[in-house]
Design an enzyme around this catalytic site. Structure first.
Site, PDB file in Angstrom:
ATOM      1  N   ASP A 441       0.892  -1.359  -0.153  1.00 37.35           N
ATOM      2  CA  ASP A 441      -0.031  -0.025   0.150  1.00 37.35           C
ATOM      3  C   ASP A 441       0.895   1.282   0.030  1.00 37.35           C
ATOM      4  OD1 ASP A 441       1.014  -0.690   2.535  1.00 37.35           O
ATOM      5  OD2 ASP A 441      -0.815   0.111   3.695  1.00 37.35           O
ATOM      6  N   GLU A 447       3.605  -0.033   7.757  1.00 35.24           N
ATOM      7  CA  GLU A 447       2.458  -0.741   7.084  1.00 35.24           C
ATOM      8  C   GLU A 447       3.049  -1.580   6.073  1.00 35.24           C
ATOM      9  OE1 GLU A 447      -2.217  -0.208   6.675  1.00 35.24           O
ATOM     10  OE2 GLU A 447      -1.135   1.254   7.082  1.00 35.24           O
ATOM     11  N   GLU A 720      -2.140   9.092  -0.738  1.00 28.35           N
ATOM     12  CA  GLU A 720      -3.234   8.185  -0.268  1.00 28.35           C
ATOM     13  C   GLU A 720      -4.593   9.154  -0.043  1.00 28.35           C
ATOM     14  OE1 GLU A 720      -2.504   7.010   3.923  1.00 28.35           O
ATOM     15  OE2 GLU A 720      -3.867   5.276   3.618  1.00 28.35           O
TER      16      GLU A 720
HETATM   17  C1  BGC Z   1      -4.068   1.089   3.807  1.00 23.14           C
HETATM   18  C2  BGC Z   1      -4.857   1.181   2.675  1.00 23.14           C
HETATM   19  C3  BGC Z   1      -5.631  -0.231   2.865  1.00 23.14           C
HETATM   20  C4  BGC Z   1      -6.569   0.225   3.922  1.00 23.14           C
HETATM   21  C5  BGC Z   1      -7.777  -0.656   4.154  1.00 23.14           C
HETATM   22  C6  BGC Z   1      -4.949   1.170   5.096  1.00 23.14           C
HETATM   23  O1  BGC Z   1      -4.190   1.267   6.157  1.00 23.14           O
HETATM   24  O2  BGC Z   1      -2.905   1.954   3.613  1.00 23.14           O
HETATM   25  O3  BGC Z   1      -4.444   1.565   1.528  1.00 23.14           O
HETATM   26  O4  BGC Z   1      -6.475  -0.406   1.631  1.00 23.14           O
HETATM   27  O5  BGC Z   1      -5.851   0.257   5.258  1.00 23.14           O
HETATM   28  O6  BGC Z   1      -8.796  -0.228   4.735  1.00 23.14           O
END
Ligand code: BGC
Length: 918
Positions: A441, A447, A720
């Site tokens: 992500d 993360e 984001e």
């Molecule tokens: C991530 C997102 C992901 C989401 C799910 C986040 O913390 O960075 O990109 O899809 O959580 O809800």
């Protein structure tokens, strides 16, 4: 005619593959137009002995031809000879090679080894052995894997140039091993040393950071196979007898926190190793491209921040690390901190890293040294230097190394519009920075997980930009290994969060396999992924109610849409669109795609059954969510877009829904409120329903929220959130705020397809459409896509009352071409074509217009100067702030006398812009 490339299992001359039925694909090039393959012959040799001859096969299939010969032997090199005949009676021949791996982890002679219970090692363990070569060497291979991430060195020289091997898989079920050709690296006497860091196996992972997700102890398994000229061979394998373990300067390495490296460390111990009981059958050969350094960025600027930090700007937000040279003092401790941005005041900003420290620390030994980490990476554009003396900082000594899975570049999209070129660049970097072994992500905060929904949103764009079939083959195998009918598709793959499958996120199980099939046309891959598709819809079905609808459980909704906030919902992140409406539309889409897959795979009965289920579900969704007069229950932008894209509204109501979508957009001054789910489809829906120019306006908007707004704020990757940085330069106060998330980069797909005009009509672009759309704001567009058949090119320009189109169609494909402003379809075979004809159309648009928001005028120096002179005191009028977000047009409509003034100021701004940009 010639053969310009041959791939084995989609890779160039792979070594160490573990499949008994590799596929062979080749690209053809020909001087002649309309070239089609009429026949081919494949021969496979082992050591000059022919082991398989397909015999001349009358077939036009040039991609993914499956090996049908006798069982392949392990650790063997094969030569492949391809002969092709075409419709112009030409013949061509070319060769390639591949080498098999061990065919199953059980065939490792080596044992898994680790440190003993009593071990006193406190740094990253280095497992090592000495060996000598006995005879004249023909070839040597190293087969190696680890629990944790490893780097192998032979005689202090790194083996290969990959990072973070063996890669991230669900280590409880699958662990990749790698094969290296080390023939050239060996001498008579050798030391093989393998350093293992915590990596994903033992390191801290997750947004709720937790260590030891897979195990408490790192370990390694390795064997070198030496083949001698006299036909004998020898194996050096990890065991308790010949291997020992020590430690060195690398004291700590973690993905989120960084590395600690002490070059003065002197207390290293040497200990025996311990064989551990880990199932070797879990080992599988590496399935895709390695993570490598893909680009170096030199330091652009040295900055002293107001807070007193010494900062270096590398000009591009990347995933990677910094390599630098220093003449330090003995024992001098220096630290590099990493950040994506400077804050509003120009200070180093780490507020969006969550729990990630993102620091690399080194202790110098007094000599001239060069450092970079090997077992961590950071998401950053800036570094802050701590512990350096002023004369130790010279920009030339610092280079940022960008890491990514090394996927071949397949897409090129450049235009006359510089901002859109920057956007394309940002989309590509968002992809490169997040395709690090798995699709993550984000690369910066604690993360960096394989969030499935982000892939659902972005995969269409991703496969334009880079060749990602092997990358996703590997990841979908990870997914398959953790999916179940009971829990669905994990929300992140590899799964460390253990949460139930949710809509759009889990739908990656159908969306991605189908996208891969459309882009690459590999039926073998579709067949492999079909059970994933089937299982996902069975999972959903188990959660449906008596109406057949999915209306329970947690849903992410239209993640990060802006409309929930506008409506004051408590969890603003899920958007305002009814979450179960989204869930059911994507459930239907999954049924539809699975029906199509079944059909392609020759499963007619299953296809019919899935299709019937799809139709029943669509009826149920309509009953529940669409009124008799064609209104939707939750008429957000996303709901309208999905309803149109997925054919939820009956034909007779389509225009109404489109109108309400357009009205909704107008109420937001043609800005999106859509999140991860709606955004990928908005511009497609507009372009396909006669509102292409509105899609263009949305794309070219420069104020918040929009794609180009990010660029005006200096973004070099995709954010984001639409408003990750607010117009005043401050950071969005919500904690989840990465500047490097690819979901909104999904607009790339629309740019390739609608502005560039390329659409596949048959899997793998065997047949495709070129229908470029003249789009205001663009006077030329260059599109190139490297398909599995070769390069497709479509360059168009429209200027000086001329339209020019240049096209290239690869051999063995055909295209339907629709030239701009000509209302007819041309069917073309392979070759190069160009067209030129007259037009009255002008696509140039002035930078500013009466649509420009008033605040843009008020912030423009030339405009201020003009207004100050024309109407002294006007800019001090407090009332202006109430209408500053209105288009100039609206403000002008309040007073007829003011209109000429506003028209003039726009003219002044355009002249000023021209003067500064030519
Ligand atoms: C991530 C997102 C992901 C989401 C799910 C986040 O913390 O960075 O990109 O899809 O959580 O809800």
């Amino acid at each position: 005619m010639e053969i310009i490339e041959i791939l084995v299992d989609s890779l160039i001359k792979p070594i160490g593959i573990d499949t008994q039925q590799p596929t062979f694909s080749w690209k053809l090039a020909s001087e002649q137009q309309n070239t089609v393959q009429t026949a081919f012959e494949l021969k496979v040799f082992s050591d000059k002995t022919l082991i398989w001859d397909s015999k001349k096969e009358v077939s036009s299939q040039s991609t993914f031809n499956v090996y049908q010969g006798p069982k392949l032997q392990a650790q063997t090199k094969y030569l492949v000879e391809v002969t092709v005949w075409d419709n112009h009676h030409q013949q061509a021949q070319a060769e390639t090679e591949f080498e098999t791996g061990l065919f199953g982890g059980d065939h490792f002679k080596a044992d898994w080894i680790s440190t003993s219970k009593e071990s006193r090692i406190t740094g990253c363990p280095v497992f090592f052995t000495n060996f000598s070569i006995k005879e004249e060497l023909v070839r040597a291979r190293l087969y190696v894997s680890s629990l944790g991430i490893y780097q192998a060195e032979i005689n202090q020289q790194k083996v290969g140039d990959a990072y973070f091997t063996p890669g991230w898989t669900n280590y409880n079920q699958r662990i990749q091993y790698q094969t290296y050709d080390v023939t050239e690296q060996l001498k008579t006497n050798n030391i093989l040393a393998i350093t293992v860091a915590n990596g994903w196996y033992k390191g801290t992972l997750g947004f709720m950071p937790q260590a030891e997700r897979y195990g408490k102890k790192v370990a390694v398994i390795a064997q070198v196979k030496l083949d001698y000229e006299d036909g004998t061979s020898q194996i050096i394998a990890t065991d308790e007898t010949d291997w020992q373990v020590t430690e060195g300067a690398l004291r700590m390495a973690e993905f989120y926190n960084g590395e600690n490296y002490d070059s003065t460390y002197s207390k290293a111990v040497v200990e025996p190793v311990k064989v551990i009981d880990k199932d070797k059958s879990l080992l599988v050969a590496q399935e895709d491209e390695f993570v490598k350094v893909i680009k170096h960025f030199s330091a652009k600027k040295l900055i002293q921040t107001p807070a007193g930090e010494t900062v270096i700007d590398f000009g591009q937000n990347i995933a990677g690390f910094v390599n630098f040279k220093i003449q330090g003092k003995t024992g001098q401790k220096i630290t590099l901190r990493h950040a994506e941005a400077l804050d509003q005041d120009g200070n180093f900003y780490t507020g969006n890293l969550s729990f990630a420290k993102a620091e690399d620390t080194y202790i110098c030994d007094g000599s001239k040294q060069e450092f970079h980490p090997n077992f961590t990476y950071h998401g950053f554009r800036y570094i802050s230097l701590i512990g350096f003396e002023a004369d130790q900082i010279e920009l030339v000594n610092f280079t940022a190394w960008a890491l990514s899975s090394e996927l071949a570049k397949t897409g090129l999209f450049t235009t006359s519009n510089k901002l859109i070129n920057q956007l394309q660049n940002n989309i590509v970097w968002g992809q490169l920075d997040n395709f690090v072994d798995i699709p993550t992500d984000c690369p910066q905060r604690s993360e960096r997980l394989g969030w499935t929904g982000d892939v659902s949103a972005f995969c269409h764009t991703a496969v334009f930009n880079r060749k990602a079939d092997s990358f996703f083959k590997k990841w979908l195998r990870d997914l398959a290994s953790e999916q179940s009918v009971k829990h669905g598709v994990p929300q992140v793959v590899p799964d460390i969060v253990n949460q139930e499958g949710t809509a759009f996120w889990g739908d990656v199980a159908t969306i991605l396999p189908w996208r891969l099939y459309q882009t690459y046309g590999n039926l073998t891959q579709l067949r492999e992924n079909y059970p994933i598709m089937q299982q996902w819809i069975e999972y959903i079905q188990k959660h449906t109610n008596e109406k057949g609808l999915w209306q329970s459980g947690y849903q992410y909704g239209d993640w990060l849409a802006l409309d929930a906030e506008l409506q004051g919902l408590t969890d603003e992140r899920v958007g305002a669109t009814d979450r179960y409406l989204i869930a059911n539309i994507f459930y239907a889409n999954s049924l539809n795609l699975t029906a199509k897959a079944a059909n392609e795979l020759g499963e007619a009965e299953a296809a019919a059954a899935y299709h019937a289920r799809y139709q029943d579900l669509m009826t149920a969704i309509r009953q529940e969510y669409v009124t008799a007069n064609g209104r939707l229950v939750s008429e957000t932008q996303t709901a309208c877009v999905l309803a149109l894209h997925f054919n939820l509204v009956p034909e007779k109501n389509r225009s109404q829904v489109l109108e309400r979508l357009i009205n909704n957009l107008a109420e937001h001054k043609n800005h999106l409120t859509t999140g991860f789910v709606g955004t990928p489809f908005v511009c497609h829906v507009l372009s396909e329903n006669g509102a292409h120019d509105l899609a263009r306006k949305i794309l070219l908007a420069e104020d918040c929220p929009s794609w180009l707004y990010e660029i005006s704020m200096g973004a070099t990757t995709i954010w984001e959130r639409w408003d990750s940085i607010l117009p005043d330069g401050s950071f969005n106060p919500k904690n989840m705020n990465s500047l490097n998330h690819y979901a909104y980069g999904s607009i790339g797909d629309w740019m390739y397809r609608e502005i560039g005009g390329l659409k596949e009509l048959a899997p793998g672009y065997r047949k495709f459409m070129l229908r470029p759309r003249l789009t205001k704001g663009f006077t030329d567009v260059n599109l190139k896509f490297e398909s599995v058949y070769g390069a497709i090119i479509c360059n168009w320009e429209c200027k000086n009352q001329q339209i020019k189109v240049v096209i290239e169609i690869p051999a063995n494909t055909t295209a339907e071409v629709w030239l701009p402003e000509k209302d007819e379809k041309i069917e073309l075979g392979s070759g190069k074509y160009s067209y030129q004809y007259a037009t009255q159309t002008k696509l140039e648009i002035p930078k500013y217009s009466m649509e420009t928001p008033l605040h843009v005028v008020l912030e423009n120096d030339a405009a201020r100067e003009f207004l100050n002179q024309a109407v002294p005191g006007m800019l001090d009028n407090q009332m202006l702030q109430y209408v500053q977000n209105e288009p100039v047009n609206t403000v002008a409509s309040y007073s007829a006398e003011a209109r000429p003034l506003f028209e003039k100021v726009i003219e002044v701004m355009n002249q000023d812009f021209q003067a500064h940009n030519n």
